[in-house]
Every structure is written in structure tokens, then in C-alpha cells.
Design a protein around this motif. Sequence first.
Motif, PDB file in Angstrom:
ATOM      1  N   TYR A   7     -24.589  17.087  12.853  1.00  0.00           N
ATOM      2  CA  TYR A   7     -23.443  16.780  11.993  1.00  0.00           C
ATOM      3  C   TYR A   7     -23.441  15.318  11.608  1.00  0.00           C
ATOM      4  O   TYR A   7     -23.206  14.954  10.452  1.00  0.00           O
ATOM      5  N   TYR A   8     -23.782  14.442  12.597  1.00  0.00           N
ATOM      6  CA  TYR A   8     -23.839  13.005  12.332  1.00  0.00           C
ATOM      7  C   TYR A   8     -24.873  12.695  11.266  1.00  0.00           C
ATOM      8  O   TYR A   8     -24.630  11.872  10.375  1.00  0.00           O
ATOM      9  N   ILE A   9     -26.052  13.349  11.343  1.00  0.00           N
ATOM     10  CA  ILE A   9     -27.098  13.053  10.361  1.00  0.00           C
ATOM     11  C   ILE A   9     -26.655  13.443   8.966  1.00  0.00           C
ATOM     12  O   ILE A   9     -26.861  12.700   7.994  1.00  0.00           O
ATOM     13  N   ILE A  10     -25.975  14.603   8.824  1.00  0.00           N
ATOM     14  CA  ILE A  10     -25.503  15.025   7.497  1.00  0.00           C
ATOM     15  C   ILE A  10     -24.501  14.015   6.937  1.00  0.00           C
ATOM     16  O   ILE A  10     -24.622  13.547   5.800  1.00  0.00           O
ATOM     17  N   ILE A  11     -23.496  13.659   7.761  1.00  0.00           N
ATOM     18  CA  ILE A  11     -22.488  12.689   7.318  1.00  0.00           C
ATOM     19  C   ILE A  11     -23.147  11.371   6.934  1.00  0.00           C
ATOM     20  O   ILE A  11     -22.833  10.741   5.918  1.00  0.00           O
ATOM     21  N   PHE A  12     -24.148  10.962   7.754  1.00  0.00           N
ATOM     22  CA  PHE A  12     -24.818   9.686   7.541  1.00  0.00           C
ATOM     23  C   PHE A  12     -25.547   9.678   6.200  1.00  0.00           C
ATOM     24  O   PHE A  12     -25.442   8.705   5.445  1.00  0.00           O
ATOM     25  N   LEU A  13     -26.272  10.761   5.883  1.00  0.00           N
ATOM     26  CA  LEU A  13     -27.006  10.784   4.616  1.00  0.00           C
ATOM     27  C   LEU A  13     -26.057  10.734   3.432  1.00  0.00           C
ATOM     28  O   LEU A  13     -26.305  10.037   2.449  1.00  0.00           O
ATOM     29  N   TRP A  14     -24.924  11.421   3.546  1.00  0.00           N
ATOM     30  CA  TRP A  14     -23.953  11.426   2.459  1.00  0.00           C
ATOM     31  C   TRP A  14     -23.381  10.032   2.241  1.00  0.00           C
ATOM     32  O   TRP A  14     -23.298   9.537   1.112  1.00  0.00           O
ATOM     33  N   GLU A  15     -22.996   9.353   3.353  1.00  0.00           N
ATOM     34  CA  GLU A  15     -22.445   8.002   3.234  1.00  0.00           C
ATOM     35  C   GLU A  15     -23.494   7.047   2.676  1.00  0.00           C
ATOM     36  O   GLU A  15     -23.166   6.131   1.919  1.00  0.00           O
ATOM     37  N   CYS A  16     -24.761   7.254   3.059  1.00  0.00           N
ATOM     38  CA  CYS A  16     -25.847   6.387   2.607  1.00  0.00           C
ATOM     39  C   CYS A  16     -25.997   6.489   1.091  1.00  0.00           C
ATOM     40  O   CYS A  16     -26.127   5.470   0.400  1.00  0.00           O
ATOM     41  N   LEU A  17     -25.898   7.717   0.568  1.00  0.00           N
ATOM     42  CA  LEU A  17     -25.999   7.918  -0.882  1.00  0.00           C
ATOM     43  C   LEU A  17     -24.843   7.228  -1.599  1.00  0.00           C
ATOM     44  O   LEU A  17     -25.030   6.536  -2.604  1.00  0.00           O
ATOM     45  N   LYS A  18     -23.618   7.388  -1.040  1.00  0.00           N
ATOM     46  CA  LYS A  18     -22.450   6.746  -1.652  1.00  0.00           C
ATOM     47  C   LYS A  18     -22.609   5.239  -1.650  1.00  0.00           C
ATOM     48  O   LYS A  18     -22.293   4.559  -2.638  1.00  0.00           O
ATOM     49  N   ILE A  33     -27.902   2.909  23.359  1.00  0.00           N
ATOM     50  CA  ILE A  33     -28.391   3.725  22.245  1.00  0.00           C
ATOM     51  C   ILE A  33     -27.258   4.034  21.278  1.00  0.00           C
ATOM     52  O   ILE A  33     -27.441   4.044  20.054  1.00  0.00           O
ATOM     53  N   GLY A  34     -26.032   4.206  21.826  1.00  0.00           N
ATOM     54  CA  GLY A  34     -24.894   4.436  20.942  1.00  0.00           C
ATOM     55  C   GLY A  34     -24.645   3.243  20.046  1.00  0.00           C
ATOM     56  O   GLY A  34     -24.432   3.380  18.842  1.00  0.00           O
ATOM     57  N   LEU A  35     -24.708   2.020  20.640  1.00  0.00           N
ATOM     58  CA  LEU A  35     -24.494   0.811  19.840  1.00  0.00           C
ATOM     59  C   LEU A  35     -25.585   0.639  18.799  1.00  0.00           C
ATOM     60  O   LEU A  35     -25.318   0.206  17.673  1.00  0.00           O
ATOM     61  N   THR A  36     -26.842   1.007  19.167  1.00  0.00           N
ATOM     62  CA  THR A  36     -27.934   0.892  18.206  1.00  0.00           C
ATOM     63  C   THR A  36     -27.698   1.781  17.004  1.00  0.00           C
ATOM     64  O   THR A  36     -27.827   1.348  15.849  1.00  0.00           O
ATOM     65  N   PHE A  37     -27.318   3.048  17.278  1.00  0.00           N
ATOM     66  CA  PHE A  37     -27.091   3.959  16.153  1.00  0.00           C
ATOM     67  C   PHE A  37     -25.897   3.506  15.322  1.00  0.00           C
ATOM     68  O   PHE A  37     -25.919   3.598  14.096  1.00  0.00           O
ATOM     69  N   LEU A  38     -24.861   2.991  15.993  1.00  0.00           N
ATOM     70  CA  LEU A  38     -23.688   2.528  15.239  1.00  0.00           C
ATOM     71  C   LEU A  38     -24.065   1.357  14.339  1.00  0.00           C
ATOM     72  O   LEU A  38     -23.710   1.336  13.151  1.00  0.00           O
ATOM     73  N   ALA A  39     -24.869   0.402  14.870  1.00  0.00           N
ATOM     74  CA  ALA A  39     -25.246  -0.760  14.068  1.00  0.00           C
ATOM     75  C   ALA A  39     -26.120  -0.338  12.891  1.00  0.00           C
ATOM     76  O   ALA A  39     -25.926  -0.804  11.763  1.00  0.00           O
ATOM     77  N   ASN A  40     -27.063   0.582  13.132  1.00  0.00           N
ATOM     78  CA  ASN A  40     -27.917   1.049  12.038  1.00  0.00           C
ATOM     79  C   ASN A  40     -27.110   1.746  10.967  1.00  0.00           C
ATOM     80  O   ASN A  40     -27.334   1.529   9.777  1.00  0.00           O
ATOM     81  N   SER A  41     -26.143   2.588  11.373  1.00  0.00           N
ATOM     82  CA  SER A  41     -25.423   3.317  10.337  1.00  0.00           C
ATOM     83  C   SER A  41     -24.437   2.408   9.624  1.00  0.00           C
ATOM     84  O   SER A  41     -24.160   2.624   8.452  1.00  0.00           O
ATOM     85  N   ILE A  42     -23.947   1.348  10.288  1.00  0.00           N
ATOM     86  CA  ILE A  42     -23.114   0.379   9.577  1.00  0.00           C
ATOM     87  C   ILE A  42     -23.937  -0.314   8.500  1.00  0.00           C
ATOM     88  O   ILE A  42     -23.485  -0.511   7.375  1.00  0.00           O
ATOM     89  N   THR A  43     -25.195  -0.647   8.834  1.00  0.00           N
ATOM     90  CA  THR A  43     -26.011  -1.367   7.856  1.00  0.00           C
ATOM     91  C   THR A  43     -26.290  -0.522   6.626  1.00  0.00           C
ATOM     92  O   THR A  43     -26.336  -1.048   5.523  1.00  0.00           O
ATOM     93  N   LEU A  44     -26.443   0.797   6.794  1.00  0.00           N
ATOM     94  CA  LEU A  44     -26.784   1.611   5.635  1.00  0.00           C
ATOM     95  C   LEU A  44     -25.580   2.219   4.927  1.00  0.00           C
ATOM     96  O   LEU A  44     -25.748   3.004   4.024  1.00  0.00           O
ATOM     97  N   THR A  45     -24.346   1.878   5.327  1.00  0.00           N
ATOM     98  CA  THR A  45     -23.181   2.472   4.658  1.00  0.00           C
ATOM     99  C   THR A  45     -22.468   1.436   3.791  1.00  0.00           C
ATOM    100  O   THR A  45     -22.754   0.263   3.891  1.00  0.00           O
ATOM    101  N   PRO A  46     -21.500   1.858   2.953  1.00  0.00           N
ATOM    102  CA  PRO A  46     -21.009   1.036   1.864  1.00  0.00           C
ATOM    103  C   PRO A  46     -20.640  -0.388   2.224  1.00  0.00           C
ATOM    104  O   PRO A  46     -19.724  -0.628   2.997  1.00  0.00           O
ATOM    105  N   GLY A  47     -21.362  -1.345   1.660  1.00  0.00           N
ATOM    106  CA  GLY A  47     -20.947  -2.729   1.672  1.00  0.00           C
ATOM    107  C   GLY A  47     -20.828  -3.417   3.007  1.00  0.00           C
ATOM    108  O   GLY A  47     -20.085  -4.371   3.126  1.00  0.00           O
ATOM    109  N   THR A  48     -21.507  -2.954   4.043  1.00  0.00           N
ATOM    110  CA  THR A  48     -21.386  -3.618   5.338  1.00  0.00           C
ATOM    111  C   THR A  48     -22.761  -3.785   5.963  1.00  0.00           C
ATOM    112  O   THR A  48     -23.625  -2.936   5.806  1.00  0.00           O
ATOM    113  N   THR A  49     -22.976  -4.902   6.662  1.00  0.00           N
ATOM    114  CA  THR A  49     -24.210  -5.129   7.408  1.00  0.00           C
ATOM    115  C   THR A  49     -23.855  -5.702   8.761  1.00  0.00           C
ATOM    116  O   THR A  49     -23.030  -6.605   8.851  1.00  0.00           O
TER     117      THR A  49
END
Lengths: 92, 109, 165
Positions: free
Chosen positions: C63-74, C105-121
Motif C-alpha cells: 500500500y505504501y509503494i502505491i501511495i508513494f508512486l502516486w505522490e511522486c507523480l504529483k 530503516i523507518g527513518l530512511t524510508f521516511l527521508a527518501n519519500s519526503i525527498t521525492l514528494t511535492p516540494g520537500t527535501t
Amino acid sequence: MLSWQSNFLSRAFLWLIISAILCLYRVLKGPTAPDRAVAVDMLGILIVGFCAILSISTGRDWYIDIGLAWALQSFIGIMALAKYLEGKDFDE
Amino acid sequence: MNETIGISLIVIGLVFDFLGCLGLVRFPDVYTRLQASAKCVTLGTCGILFGLFLFKGFSATGMKALLCLAFILLTAPVSAHVLARGAYRSGVKPCKDTVIDQYGESINK
Amino acid sequence: MVSKILIFMLWFLVWLLLSWPPRISSFITGALVSAFVSFMTMDILVKDRPSGRSPLRYLWFVYYIIIFLWECLKANIDVAWRVLHPKLPIRPATIKIRTDLKSDIGLTFLANSITLTPGTTTIDVDKQNGYIYIHVLFLKEGCPDHDMRLPVVSKFERILKKVFE
């Protein structure tokens, strides 16, 4: 492969080369060292895409191996570069 | 059919690659440039690689393209993060338009 | 033990993808090589963590991967719009937000998904106090000051908490 597809793929290189030239502009111009590092990182990722399109348009499968190896070594290089930047002092 | 979808994915990837590099030229400072290019170039190259996978199907090349896609999706954010941190620690200030700068406050404490 | 087997499966999958059409000889070589590699990388990748987590977390990961890809596209469409806009509508800022995740590992995934989502690094992670410093491309009026959370980040955090903790 149909003719319009190979025709299109030969034009795809033009777009990638324009993007690479924009990156190179930033490498040459960039006011600080981190700017250049960012542009070099992006060039590394662009080259992977370049290898993928080459492997479609020429039909030679081993181009994607080059892309895979390039992705690995560019990641390691950027990590080393960023560690180097962290210890240095750069003003404008 | 697969080849048509692959071609359209490659077109989308090329457009995003170009826009990312345009952002690299247009934005005012390191951090905003990093934002634009890291997001757009990563998704653009992933699009090109997925298009290659649709072209070749489950052959050796297609599988390597998938592996390359997963690798880029995992490592590009990490290198962006490390570059941003290195730039900040080396003393590059954010541009004039920056509204709040809480990270700079926490470093200088 | 389960995580050790998972690491072995991961390296074996990488080997399979690299030597694709699968043959019996490449299977045997791959099993030996990935057993050796997973033995060597065990200390880096596996930390002792409490067992007894529900197996439902793999479903949450999908579920996380699906949400992540959608946010990445946006995110990409958003950034592309800002790049093409002639006036460059940006209000950059570096802000700090609170996080409840504890594991690496949780923090790593959170940081990676923050970098690829709208306007945040992500810029830096302060693990002791539980803060993440992020760079925002367009800060909305009065956004981070009262509770130090962003809506996108807390959405990812909720899912990742179910997966990794």
C-alpha cells in the motif's frame, strides 16, 4: 520495430543532449562547488537514460549493462564528493 | 501495443528530464535547484527505463532495466539528501527569498 | 532469523535479475554467492529488533509503494509547473518537523519519500530528539509553526509506523 518508432528514437537523443548541455552550463557557471556537484549528479542519472535509449535504438543489449554499472559508480562517487564538501568551507 | 505504451512512457520521461535540467538552470540557489532536478530527473529516467522494460518484455535486458530502475529510485534521494547536507555544512547560504531558516539556527547554536 | 532469510532472498533476487533467463547452474552459483554476501552484510543490514510483528505489515508495505508512486507523480507535475512558470512562484524555507519513528530503516524510508514528494527535501535527521529538517520549495502561510507537522509527511509516517515498528 516500425519505421516511425526508430525515426522517433533517433530524435530522442536530441532532447537528452539538450538536457545534458543545460547540466553542463550549470557545471561551468555554478557559483559554488555544491552547485557543480548537483549538476554532475544529474548528468550521471541522465547518462543511464541515454544508455537505455541506445540499447533500444541499436538493438545491442549490452548497453543497459553500461547503464547499470554507471548508476552504481556515480552513486559512490557522489557520496565521496559530498563527504569531501562537508569538511570544507566555501564562500560565494 | 506494448511498444506504443513504451514509446509514450519514454516521451514522458524525456520531457521530465528536460524540465528537471531547465530547473537546474533557472532556480536561484543550490537547495531549490536540487529539489527540481532530483525529483524530475529521477522520475524521467525511471520512465525511460520502464519504457525499455515494456519494449523488451521479460528478457535479460528488460530485467536489468527493472533492476536499474529500483536502484535509481532508492539511491537518487539519498544522494540528494547528502548533497544538501554537505552544501549546508560547507557554509552555502540559502538565497534571499528564504522565509524561515530553522536548520541554520540549529547549526549555529 | 526471519530478517536473515529475507536478506538472503533479496540478494538472490538481485542475482536472478542480473542473470536472467534462469538455468540450473546459475541457480546453484547464485545460491552460494548470495549466501556468502548475506553472511558478509548481515552486521550492516540486520539490527536486533523486537519480534512478534504481524505479517499484515507486508500488505501495508505494498500500500505504501502505491501511495508513494502516486505522490511522486504529483510532485513532478507540481515542480514542472513551477519551472515553466515565467515568474518562478517559490517561497523556499528550511523548517524542522517532529517525527515519531525510531528505527533506522523507518527513518530512511521516511527521508527518501519526503525527498521525492511535492516540494520537500530532507536535509538532516536528528535522531536523539526525533526531528527532521526539511527544505520546502513553497511554504504556505503560517504552516509549520504551531504543531511542526506537514500533511504529506504525517500521511507517510502513519503508514511507515505500521510497517516498520
